[in-house]
Enzyme design. Structure first.
Site, short mmCIF file in Angstrom:
data_model
loop_
_atom_site.label_atom_id
_atom_site.label_comp_id
_atom_site.label_asym_id
_atom_site.label_seq_id
_atom_site.Cartn_x
_atom_site.Cartn_y
_atom_site.Cartn_z
N THR A 66 39.27 26.74 29.49
CA THR A 66 40.18 27.19 28.43
C THR A 66 41.65 26.94 28.75
OG1 THR A 66 40.17 29.36 29.46
CG2 THR A 66 38.62 29.02 27.64
N GLY A 67 41.93 26.43 29.94
CA GLY A 67 43.32 26.24 30.37
C GLY A 67 43.86 24.86 30.00
N MET A 68 45.10 24.62 30.41
CA MET A 68 45.78 23.35 30.13
C MET A 68 44.97 22.16 30.66
SD MET A 68 48.86 23.19 28.80
CE MET A 68 50.00 24.36 28.17
N CYS A 128 50.48 17.51 40.90
CA CYS A 128 50.77 16.63 39.75
C CYS A 128 51.96 15.69 39.98
CB CYS A 128 50.95 17.45 38.49
SG CYS A 128 51.81 19.01 38.72
N HIS A 133 55.77 14.39 34.24
CA HIS A 133 56.66 14.70 35.37
C HIS A 133 57.46 13.45 35.72
CE1 HIS A 133 54.98 18.56 35.54
NE2 HIS A 133 54.23 18.49 36.63
P1 NAP Z 1 45.96 27.51 33.06
O1 NAP Z 1 46.38 26.80 31.82
O2 NAP Z 1 46.61 28.79 33.38
O3 NAP Z 1 44.36 27.73 33.00
C1 NAP Z 1 43.69 28.53 33.96
C2 NAP Z 1 42.20 28.55 33.69
O4 NAP Z 1 41.58 29.36 34.70
C3 NAP Z 1 41.81 29.17 32.34
O5 NAP Z 1 40.62 28.58 31.89
C4 NAP Z 1 41.55 30.65 32.71
O6 NAP Z 1 40.59 31.27 31.88
C5 NAP Z 1 40.93 30.48 34.09
N1 NAP Z 1 41.15 31.70 34.88
C6 NAP Z 1 42.31 32.41 35.02
N2 NAP Z 1 42.11 33.49 35.82
C7 NAP Z 1 40.79 33.46 36.17
C8 NAP Z 1 39.98 34.31 36.96
N3 NAP Z 1 40.46 35.40 37.57
N4 NAP Z 1 38.66 33.97 37.10
C9 NAP Z 1 38.15 32.89 36.50
N5 NAP Z 1 38.88 32.03 35.73
C10 NAP Z 1 40.19 32.32 35.58
O7 NAP Z 1 46.18 26.58 34.34
P2 NAP Z 1 46.23 24.96 34.43
O8 NAP Z 1 47.61 24.49 34.26
O9 NAP Z 1 45.16 24.40 33.58
O10 NAP Z 1 45.90 24.73 35.97
C11 NAP Z 1 44.57 24.83 36.49
C12 NAP Z 1 44.58 24.41 37.96
O11 NAP Z 1 45.00 23.05 38.05
C13 NAP Z 1 45.54 25.21 38.83
O12 NAP Z 1 45.01 25.36 40.12
C14 NAP Z 1 46.79 24.33 38.86
O13 NAP Z 1 47.58 24.55 39.99
C15 NAP Z 1 46.15 22.95 38.89
N6 NAP Z 1 46.98 21.87 38.37
C16 NAP Z 1 47.64 22.01 37.18
C17 NAP Z 1 48.40 20.94 36.70
C18 NAP Z 1 49.17 21.02 35.40
O14 NAP Z 1 49.91 20.06 35.09
N7 NAP Z 1 49.06 22.08 34.61
C19 NAP Z 1 48.46 19.75 37.43
C20 NAP Z 1 47.76 19.64 38.64
C21 NAP Z 1 47.01 20.70 39.08
P3 NAP Z 1 40.98 32.35 30.73
O15 NAP Z 1 41.45 31.54 29.56
O16 NAP Z 1 39.69 33.04 30.48
O17 NAP Z 1 42.07 33.22 31.30
#
Ligand code: NAP
Length: 355
Positions: free
Chosen positions: A12-14, A146, A239
């Site tokens: 459900t996240g980004m 990233c 980025h």
């Molecule tokens: P995000 O948008 O905050 O999404 C987080 C996801 O994890 C959601 O599906 C959320 O589910 C779930 N989640 C949150 N708390 C949880 C818990 N306690 N137990 C189980 N699931 C949980 O984050 P994101 O940006 O997609 O990033 C995800 C990962 O990729 C992170 O580790 C981040 O550092 C890494 N990352 C991100 C990027 C980027 O550009 N955004 C780039 C490289 C790496 P709910 O919707 O149910 O809360």
């Protein structure tokens, strides 16, 4: 070819939403299950994922019922887009239960038994995942931060050609890099945030590990000094980084361009479906690359480089742009999963999680 089941954790996240989108019609993988936090459990994925710039989710994915990450998973491959704190404990359990966990989180990137892979650069580091599978049935494999996903792509061919010794990098990072819900609009509009927690420390260590060699005695990492300054800017995706580089052997700007233009990576022969025809594209116009205009090149998998010019302090300087959610996250994980599949790491019966 029969498609192999994959699950997306953090769907459900980004990043997770991008993964789900990239799995639509994938020739090797079939989206079989999706997971998120307890808050999302039991809901249809399509109801939880608001239409982003990709529009509504594809039908089958939208109807999938979201599991909790603590439920049972049966897919041999789990693509993880979980927060670092959750990934830290959960991913090793899933690997021990026999899954190939392909992770976006930073929690295990520096573990000496876990490969940190950009397929075009260091596909041979996959040997560490084979070792994990030999010991425990499953494995964790990670993709980089990233920013690193973009700059390491550029550093690698230059290091091979001229011996990279020093880097000064200043980043201009997009809002979507902060995940959902991201910084408040009041903080972000008409503003630049000069601090991103934990970011600057990761960059040097990850670059050195990716450009390093896996030997019998462990990692042999290059002695590249790197100074990073990271800022968040009001850009949605992409980025941007200003880099200044010093080499063992000073190259001419034209040689730098020629090396970058000629780079195709070490996985061309693997035919990975998400691999772009050109991992790096050099742009000649003095006002390029730009995040809005260039982040989607190669479906977001191509890193664009521009304004390559002599540096008054080091040898050369340039701008590097990469799509943080694609090349920097979901696309990077997909490519790693495809690499594992192409090189025989997933040719096992589906794992049944015993946690
Ligand atoms: P995000 O948008 O905050 O999404 C987080 C996801 O994890 C959601 O599906 C959320 O589910 C779930 N989640 C949150 N708390 C949880 C818990 N306690 N137990 C189980 N699931 C949980 O984050 P994101 O940006 O997609 O990033 C995800 C990962 O990729 C992170 O580790 C981040 O550092 C890494 N990352 C991100 C990027 C980027 O550009 N955004 C780039 C490289 C790496 P709910 O919707 O149910 O809360």
């Amino acid at each position: 070819m029969e498609r192999i089941d994959v699950g997306v954790l953090g769907a459900t996240g980004m990043v997770g939403t991008r993964l789900v989108r990239m799995l639509e019609g994938h020739p090797w993988f079939r989206l079989a299950e999706v997971g998120a936090s307890d808050r999302s459990r039991g809901e249809a994925l399509g109801r939880l994922v608001a239409d982003d710039d990709g529009g509504p989710l594809w039908d089958e994915a939208a109807k999938m019922v979201v599991k909790s990450v603590d439920d049972e998973y049966t897919s041999p491959i789990l693509l993880s887009a979980l927060p670092t704190g959750v990934a830290k404990d959960l991913e090793p359990k899933l690997a021990k239960a026999g899954h190939l966990v392909v992770s976006n989180a930073s929690s295990h990137r520096q573990d000496p038994n876990v490969p940190l892979i950009i397929p075009e650069i260091n596909p041979d580091h996959i040997s560490l995942a084979r070792k994990q599978i030999g010991k425990q049935g499953g494995a964790i494999i990670t993709n980089p931060n990233c920013v690193v996903a973009g700059i390491a792509m550029v550093f690698h061919p230059l290091h091979e050609a001229f011996g990279l010794e020093q880097v000064v990098v200043t980043t201009f990072q997009a809002i979507s890099g902060a995940g959902k819900p991201g910084p408040a609009s009041f903080d972000m509009i008409d503003n630049v945030l000069p601090f991103i927690a934990g970011e600057e420390d990761k960059i040097g260590n990850e670059v050195r590990k990716i450009l390093g060699k896996v030997t019998e005695r462990g990692f042999d990492n290059p002695n590249i000094r790197l100074s990073a300054t990271c800022a968040r800017v009001p850009v949605l995706h992409g980025h941007f980084a200003s880099v200044s580089l010093a080499f063992r052997k000073q190259p001419h700007v034209d040689e730098v361009k020629s090396v970058l233009n000629g780079f195709r990576g070490n996985v061309i022969q693997d035919g990975l479906p998400c691999a772009p025809a050109r991992p790096i594209e050099v742009m000649e116009a003095e006002n390029r690359p730009q995040p809005r205009l260039d982040r989607d090149r190669g479906d977001g998998m191509t890193v664009t480089v521009g304004r390559i010019r002599p540096c008054e302090v080091h040898h050369v300087k340039m701008f590097v742009l990469s799509h943080n959610l694609v090349r920097g996250a979901a696309g990077a994980a997909m490519l790693n999963a495809e690499l594992c599949h192409a090189r025989g790491l997933t040719a096992r019966p589906a794992a049944t999680a015993q946690r």
